[in-house]
Design a protein around this motif. Sequence first.
Motif, PDB file in Angstrom:
ATOM      1  N   LEU A 110      -9.940 -35.225 -11.690  1.00 23.74           N
ATOM      2  CA  LEU A 110     -11.442 -35.808 -12.270  1.00 23.74           C
ATOM      3  C   LEU A 110     -11.467 -34.937 -13.508  1.00 23.74           C
ATOM      4  CD1 LEU A 110     -13.578 -35.879  -8.933  1.00 23.74           C
ATOM      5  CD2 LEU A 110     -12.691 -37.741 -10.334  1.00 23.74           C
ATOM      6  N   TRP A 111     -11.359 -33.685 -13.601  1.00 18.76           N
ATOM      7  CA  TRP A 111     -11.322 -32.904 -14.823  1.00 18.76           C
ATOM      8  C   TRP A 111     -10.562 -33.176 -15.840  1.00 18.76           C
ATOM      9  CZ3 TRP A 111      -7.661 -29.437 -17.105  1.00 18.76           C
ATOM     10  CH2 TRP A 111      -7.722 -29.073 -17.885  1.00 18.76           C
ATOM     11  N   ASN A 112      -9.104 -33.869 -15.645  1.00 22.89           N
ATOM     12  CA  ASN A 112      -8.273 -34.396 -16.624  1.00 22.89           C
ATOM     13  C   ASN A 112      -8.980 -35.467 -17.217  1.00 22.89           C
ATOM     14  OD1 ASN A 112      -6.007 -33.163 -16.860  1.00 22.89           O
ATOM     15  ND2 ASN A 112      -5.568 -33.676 -14.636  1.00 22.89           N
ATOM     16  N   ASN A 113      -9.732 -36.099 -16.527  1.00 23.10           N
ATOM     17  CA  ASN A 113     -10.461 -37.453 -17.237  1.00 23.10           C
ATOM     18  C   ASN A 113     -11.765 -36.939 -17.724  1.00 23.10           C
ATOM     19  OD1 ASN A 113      -8.542 -39.210 -16.831  1.00 23.10           O
ATOM     20  ND2 ASN A 113      -9.076 -39.553 -14.573  1.00 23.10           N
ATOM     21  N   ARG A 114     -12.428 -36.170 -17.404  1.00 21.93           N
ATOM     22  CA  ARG A 114     -13.890 -35.657 -17.728  1.00 21.93           C
ATOM     23  C   ARG A 114     -14.038 -34.178 -17.954  1.00 21.93           C
ATOM     24  NH1 ARG A 114     -18.312 -38.662 -14.487  1.00 21.93           N
ATOM     25  NH2 ARG A 114     -19.498 -38.421 -16.307  1.00 21.93           N
ATOM     26  N   PRO A 115     -13.280 -33.432 -18.685  1.00 17.51           N
ATOM     27  CA  PRO A 115     -13.247 -32.166 -18.561  1.00 17.51           C
ATOM     28  C   PRO A 115     -14.540 -31.454 -19.102  1.00 17.51           C
ATOM     29  CG  PRO A 115     -12.463 -33.049 -20.562  1.00 17.51           C
ATOM     30  CD  PRO A 115     -12.389 -34.146 -19.632  1.00 17.51           C
ATOM     31  N   LYS A 116     -15.520 -32.436 -19.564  1.00 16.40           N
ATOM     32  CA  LYS A 116     -16.852 -31.729 -20.119  1.00 16.40           C
ATOM     33  C   LYS A 116     -17.554 -31.620 -18.745  1.00 16.40           C
ATOM     34  CE  LYS A 116     -20.899 -32.331 -23.030  1.00 16.40           C
ATOM     35  NZ  LYS A 116     -21.377 -33.218 -23.999  1.00 16.40           N
TER      36      LYS A 116
END
Length: 315
Positions: A110-116
């Motif tokens: 999930l962080w890879n796709n939406r790191p913010k």
Amino acid sequence: MFEVQPYPELSWSLSRHKTLLTCVRKYAYDYYVSHNGWLRDADSLARQTYRLKKITNLEMYFGSIVHDLIYQIIQQVLQNKQIPTEEKVVTEIRHHLNRGFIEATRKEHLWNNRPKHYTMLHEIYYSQTNELPVGKVQKITDRLNTTVKNFFASQSFADVLNKQDMQFIESEKFRYMKIAGVKIFVVMDLLYKDLEQNKWVIVDWKTGKSSEEDRNQLALYALYLQQKYKIQDLNDIIIRNEYLLEGTHVEHQLTEQDLLNVQNLYQISMEQMKSYLEEPEKNKPKPIPQFPMQENPNICARCNYQELCFPSSAT
């Protein structure tokens, strides 16, 4: 309407200046290569760099949680809402720390796709384990109760509780002033006017130890305040560092020389930043190889961009 630009707007802040001094290559990654990396159709390097830029570490993550909760508590006071107890705040901080750990260890996809929107900890990402260093965990644990207790006992929170004698200004947002057309960003933790003393008060919460940079940071805040509110006498501005780890606060009486020093720092720093531009009018940077890498391995070990600088050794 938002319009995608090939290069970012040239701006200045003390954090940007500090990054340039720490590592010129990191400066390039932070402020140029990562630009537009949040867009779906960005090139792979921009997306990778933007993702790495969003990595935090345990100390920084703890500090950001504390700052956010302090802001929320102050807003609750100003809105006459119930104030949480120290115990509840400690529990809330632990909840956020645990959530960040879970995101870093179990939700990397999930962080890879939406790191913010998700947390990745440097200690997890580059160790490729699901464990945090025991020493760091103990350090944060030791700081937790102390920091919360010292916030509630602080001079600045006492001023907040005495809100009828204070005029509060929305402070924790992006503010800027301009010098020669360049935006200089200023983010203050707390800003208010003491109506009894007729003085402006700028507060900066610190969850770590004091540093030599604190005075320049405060001088920049004072310069902004002086320009924004047309304050003639620097004696009308109180600058206060609240050191929550130590339970102390330090007030500074800045001089005109302090303001001159920070303006000179800006000018020297901006000249150096512009030296890395290929087309200054577009803020187009020179090719990445012309941004020299840091040679201190201790600094590199703490950097988010290890896998870009040392792809063969990054795991």
